[in-house]
Design an enzyme around this catalytic site. Structure first.
Site, PDB file in Angstrom:
ATOM      1  N   VAL A   9       0.863  -1.173   0.000  1.00 37.54           N
ATOM      2  CA  VAL A   9       0.000   0.000   0.000  1.00 37.54           C
ATOM      3  C   VAL A   9       0.907   1.232   0.000  1.00 37.54           C
ATOM      4  O   VAL A   9       1.865   1.292   0.784  1.00 37.54           O
ATOM      5  CB  VAL A   9      -0.922   0.013   1.237  1.00 37.54           C
ATOM      6  CG1 VAL A   9      -1.768   1.282   1.272  1.00 37.54           C
ATOM      7  CG2 VAL A   9      -1.805  -1.235   1.268  1.00 37.54           C
ATOM      8  N   GLY A  12      -7.404   1.196   5.826  1.00 36.34           N
ATOM      9  CA  GLY A  12      -8.090  -0.062   5.535  1.00 36.34           C
ATOM     10  C   GLY A  12      -7.725  -0.687   4.203  1.00 36.34           C
ATOM     11  O   GLY A  12      -8.297  -1.720   3.832  1.00 36.34           O
ATOM     12  N   TYR A  49      -0.098  -7.697  10.662  1.00 36.58           N
ATOM     13  CA  TYR A  49      -0.363  -9.124  10.494  1.00 36.58           C
ATOM     14  C   TYR A  49      -0.720  -9.793  11.821  1.00 36.58           C
ATOM     15  O   TYR A  49      -1.644 -10.611  11.891  1.00 36.58           O
ATOM     16  CB  TYR A  49       0.840  -9.826   9.848  1.00 36.58           C
ATOM     17  CG  TYR A  49       1.139  -9.343   8.453  1.00 36.58           C
ATOM     18  CD1 TYR A  49       0.130  -9.019   7.556  1.00 36.58           C
ATOM     19  CD2 TYR A  49       2.451  -9.205   8.023  1.00 36.58           C
ATOM     20  CE1 TYR A  49       0.413  -8.577   6.272  1.00 36.58           C
ATOM     21  CE2 TYR A  49       2.745  -8.765   6.737  1.00 36.58           C
ATOM     22  CZ  TYR A  49       1.727  -8.444   5.875  1.00 36.58           C
ATOM     23  OH  TYR A  49       2.002  -8.008   4.608  1.00 36.58           O
TER      24      TYR A  49
END
Length: 168
Positions: free
Chosen positions: A93, A101, A136
């Site tokens: 990202v 998100g 994670y």
């Protein structure tokens, strides 16, 4: 609409996405300090994703109409479970879109592609990437500390392959 309010959508890539996907690969390579290892071309990527025998799949996350991240993945198989799974090669990202998100949406889209018959989703993360590791852990991913990732590449791979009677 303010950037924080932009909805995240995830969609499969198309052949037209290849140039932007390569740009995102470059952003990941810069983030991981591996720019000198990025040698993929548009032609190679187009063939790998959309050729006669695709080697991988990718999804792109967008906020508004802007691609802001991607996930690249391919199928795996577990001999112990005798079931298929997915190896997540990349999840990236753009820094200015983290915390909105996007990563979770990408990972969710990949997880939805894991077969329902006991399959699993696996990936590696750099040990210094605490931002990713924290993310994670937050979704329940378990580190596989007892495993070491190994790689053969270049001349050592060529030498080993030359020993095989099964030359392809």
């Amino acid at each position: 609409m303010a950037p924080a309010e932009l909805a995240v959508t995830v969609r499969p890539t198309t052949a037209e996405d290849v140039p932007r996907l390569l740009e995102l690969f470059g952003a990941l390579a810069d983030y991981e300090h591996l720019r000198d290892e990025l040698h993929a071309t548009e032609e190679q990527l187009r063939d790998a994703l959309f050729g006669q025998r695709p080697a991988a799949e990718a999804v792109i996350a967008e906020r508004g109409s802007e691609p802001v991240g991607y996930a690249l993945f391919f199928p795996t198989f577990s001999s112990f479970l005798a079931t298929r799974g997915i190896w997540l090669e990349d999840l990236f990202v753009l820094p200015e879109h983290r915390g909105a998100g996007v990563g979770r949406a990408l990972l969710s889209a990949v997880a939805a592609r894991v077969p329902d018959d006991g399959g699993r989703l696996e990936w590696c993360a750099l040990d210094w990437n605490e931002l990713a590791l924290g993310f994670y852990r937050g979704i329940g991913a378990q580190p596989m500390d007892q495993w070491t990732t190994l790689r053969l590449h270049g001349e050592p791979l060529v030498r080993l392959a030359a020993e095989s009677a099964d030359r392809r």
